[in-house]
Design a protein around this motif. Structure first.
Motif, PDB file in Angstrom:
ATOM      1  N   GLY A  74      -2.440  -5.491   2.156  1.00  0.00           N
ATOM      2  CA  GLY A  74      -3.628  -5.229   1.344  1.00  0.00           C
ATOM      3  C   GLY A  74      -3.361  -4.972  -0.123  1.00  0.00           C
ATOM      4  O   GLY A  74      -4.275  -5.025  -0.939  1.00  0.00           O
ATOM      5  N   GLY A  75      -2.110  -4.661  -0.477  1.00  0.00           N
ATOM      6  CA  GLY A  75      -1.794  -4.380  -1.876  1.00  0.00           C
ATOM      7  C   GLY A  75      -1.918  -2.904  -2.196  1.00  0.00           C
ATOM      8  O   GLY A  75      -1.399  -2.047  -1.484  1.00  0.00           O
ATOM      9  N   ASN A  76      -2.643  -2.598  -3.267  1.00  0.00           N
ATOM     10  CA  ASN A  76      -2.732  -1.217  -3.743  1.00  0.00           C
ATOM     11  C   ASN A  76      -3.734  -0.423  -2.917  1.00  0.00           C
ATOM     12  O   ASN A  76      -4.939  -0.513  -3.122  1.00  0.00           O
ATOM     13  N   ALA A  77      -3.228   0.368  -2.003  1.00  0.00           N
ATOM     14  CA  ALA A  77      -4.094   1.225  -1.200  1.00  0.00           C
ATOM     15  C   ALA A  77      -4.154   2.647  -1.754  1.00  0.00           C
ATOM     16  O   ALA A  77      -5.225   3.260  -1.774  1.00  0.00           O
ATOM     17  N   GLN A  78      -3.017   3.188  -2.212  1.00  0.00           N
ATOM     18  CA  GLN A  78      -2.976   4.629  -2.500  1.00  0.00           C
ATOM     19  C   GLN A  78      -2.148   4.989  -3.733  1.00  0.00           C
ATOM     20  O   GLN A  78      -1.575   6.072  -3.803  1.00  0.00           O
ATOM     21  N   PHE A  79      -2.101   4.117  -4.726  1.00  0.00           N
ATOM     22  CA  PHE A  79      -1.310   4.383  -5.930  1.00  0.00           C
ATOM     23  C   PHE A  79      -1.746   5.693  -6.587  1.00  0.00           C
ATOM     24  O   PHE A  79      -0.928   6.574  -6.867  1.00  0.00           O
ATOM     25  N   GLY A  80      -3.036   5.831  -6.860  1.00  0.00           N
ATOM     26  CA  GLY A  80      -3.529   7.029  -7.538  1.00  0.00           C
ATOM     27  C   GLY A  80      -3.350   8.287  -6.715  1.00  0.00           C
ATOM     28  O   GLY A  80      -3.002   9.351  -7.243  1.00  0.00           O
ATOM     29  N   ALA A  81      -3.585   8.177  -5.416  1.00  0.00           N
ATOM     30  CA  ALA A  81      -3.407   9.340  -4.549  1.00  0.00           C
ATOM     31  C   ALA A  81      -1.958   9.810  -4.564  1.00  0.00           C
ATOM     32  O   ALA A  81      -1.674  11.016  -4.616  1.00  0.00           O
ATOM     33  N   LEU A  82      -1.021   8.871  -4.546  1.00  0.00           N
ATOM     34  CA  LEU A  82       0.395   9.241  -4.575  1.00  0.00           C
ATOM     35  C   LEU A  82       0.793   9.843  -5.912  1.00  0.00           C
ATOM     36  O   LEU A  82       1.655  10.731  -5.972  1.00  0.00           O
ATOM     37  N   LEU A  83       0.158   9.400  -6.984  1.00  0.00           N
ATOM     38  CA  LEU A  83       0.452   9.976  -8.298  1.00  0.00           C
ATOM     39  C   LEU A  83       0.043  11.450  -8.356  1.00  0.00           C
ATOM     40  O   LEU A  83       0.619  12.234  -9.112  1.00  0.00           O
ATOM     41  N   LEU A  84      -0.920  11.834  -7.554  1.00  0.00           N
ATOM     42  CA  LEU A  84      -1.292  13.242  -7.438  1.00  0.00           C
ATOM     43  C   LEU A  84      -0.452  13.962  -6.386  1.00  0.00           C
ATOM     44  O   LEU A  84      -0.029  15.109  -6.584  1.00  0.00           O
ATOM     45  N   LEU A  85      -0.198  13.307  -5.282  1.00  0.00           N
ATOM     46  CA  LEU A  85       0.489  13.975  -4.177  1.00  0.00           C
ATOM     47  C   LEU A  85       1.949  14.276  -4.481  1.00  0.00           C
ATOM     48  O   LEU A  85       2.465  15.331  -4.083  1.00  0.00           O
ATOM     49  N   VAL A  86       2.633  13.380  -5.171  1.00  0.00           N
ATOM     50  CA  VAL A  86       4.070  13.600  -5.400  1.00  0.00           C
ATOM     51  C   VAL A  86       4.333  14.907  -6.150  1.00  0.00           C
ATOM     52  O   VAL A  86       5.158  15.720  -5.709  1.00  0.00           O
ATOM     53  N   PRO A  87       3.672  15.190  -7.278  1.00  0.00           N
ATOM     54  CA  PRO A  87       3.932  16.486  -7.921  1.00  0.00           C
ATOM     55  C   PRO A  87       3.428  17.674  -7.105  1.00  0.00           C
ATOM     56  O   PRO A  87       4.029  18.761  -7.159  1.00  0.00           O
ATOM     57  N   LEU A  88       2.358  17.492  -6.343  1.00  0.00           N
ATOM     58  CA  LEU A  88       1.894  18.581  -5.482  1.00  0.00           C
ATOM     59  C   LEU A  88       2.921  18.892  -4.397  1.00  0.00           C
ATOM     60  O   LEU A  88       3.192  20.068  -4.096  1.00  0.00           O
TER      61      LEU A  88
END
Length: 278
Positions: A74-88
């Motif tokens: 599907g391609g980009n499923a969760q890019f933005g979510a991961l950008l938040l989750l990684v520092p959290l």
């Protein structure tokens, strides 16, 4: 569960929550991006999330998470979510899962972290606006080719997020202490009923609170504001009305993706900090 597993579960619960107007959920697919792609993306992100929990650099962990997430059709499923989750995840595993601790994590990012962020764009296509005329060299669509310009300017990943924050809701979380993430967590932690239903409620609360920046980029500020107004009007509506709005936005191709990203981040906080168990 370990911290990285809570982050994966947050991704799964976010996409399972329904209705989330305009987004893929367990009842709705897009033509080119389906529920199954989000499930696979959450599993694929495992190595990067575990790296963040182990104290690896934020940028490298994010790059690894996005690379793994991209291993589906599907391609980009969760890019933005991961950008938040990684520092959290990094904050939860090393200091603490508070706004101040999370702010400390992102403010401590380096030029190398920024390079990792740019490399992540090599793995998936991400919708972004045209950069300002004086920032073409920093266009994220250049991927790794932009890294020399980033290094020349000595820009940290936090600096990159500051540039984007006025028009990007995920970047705004980075520079505002994850304000909206922590503010909506209580809707999930303190709510009643199945956790995916609480996640969907948190999504609608966020959507009613501020215009979604992805919608604004793709369809204009007027459409984003009209979606916000409809969401606000539906806060106390019955499920059938919410389902109808969800179907309408999918049919129109209006996708409040930034709101979904923040919802996933808030779900992680509810799981990791507040002990929510599905």
């Amino acid at each position: 569960m370990q911290t990285a597993q809570h982050a994966q579960l947050a991704l799964l619960l976010e996409v399972a929550g329904t209705p989330k107007p305009g987004n893929v959920d367990r009842h709705r697919d897009f033509d080119d991006l389906r529920f199954e792609h989000f499930l696979a993306g959450a599993v694929g992100a495992c190595d990067g999330l575990e790296a963040a929990a182990a104290g690896e650099p934020v940028g490298a962990s994010f790059d690894t998470a996005v690379e793994g997430m991209s291993q589906q059709r599907g391609g980009n499923a969760q890019f933005g979510a991961l950008l938040l989750l990684v520092p959290l995840v990094r904050a939860a595993a090393t200091w603490g899962l508070t706004p101040d601790d999370t702010a400390a994590v992102v403010e401590a990012t380096s030029v190398d972290d920024a390079a990792g962020f740019y490399r992540a764009f090599e793995h998936v296509d991400v919708f972004v606006d045209e950069p300002p005329a004086d920032a073409e060299a920093l266009d994220v669509r250049r991927g790794a080719d932009a890294i020399p310009a980033v290094r020349e300017r000595a820009m940290t990943l936090y600096d990159v997020m500051e540039l984007s924050a006025p028009e990007d809701g995920v970047a705004a979380e980075w520079v505002n202490g994850f304000r909206r993430t922590f503010a909506v967590t209580g809707t999930i932690s303190d709510g009643d009923g199945p956790v995916p239903d609480r996640v969907a409620e948190a999504f609608l609360e966020l959507l009613a609170d501020e215009p979604d920046t992805m919608v604004a980029k793709q369809h204009g500020e007027a459409v984003a504001e009209s979606v916000r107004e409809r969401a606000a009007a539906l806060r106390h509506a019955d499920r059938d009305e919410r389902e109808a709005f969800a179907d309408e936005l999918v049919e129109r191709g209006v996708n409040p993706g930034t709101t979904a990203d923040i919802t996933a981040a808030a779900t992680f906080v509810a799981l990791e900090r507040d002990g929510v168990v599905p």
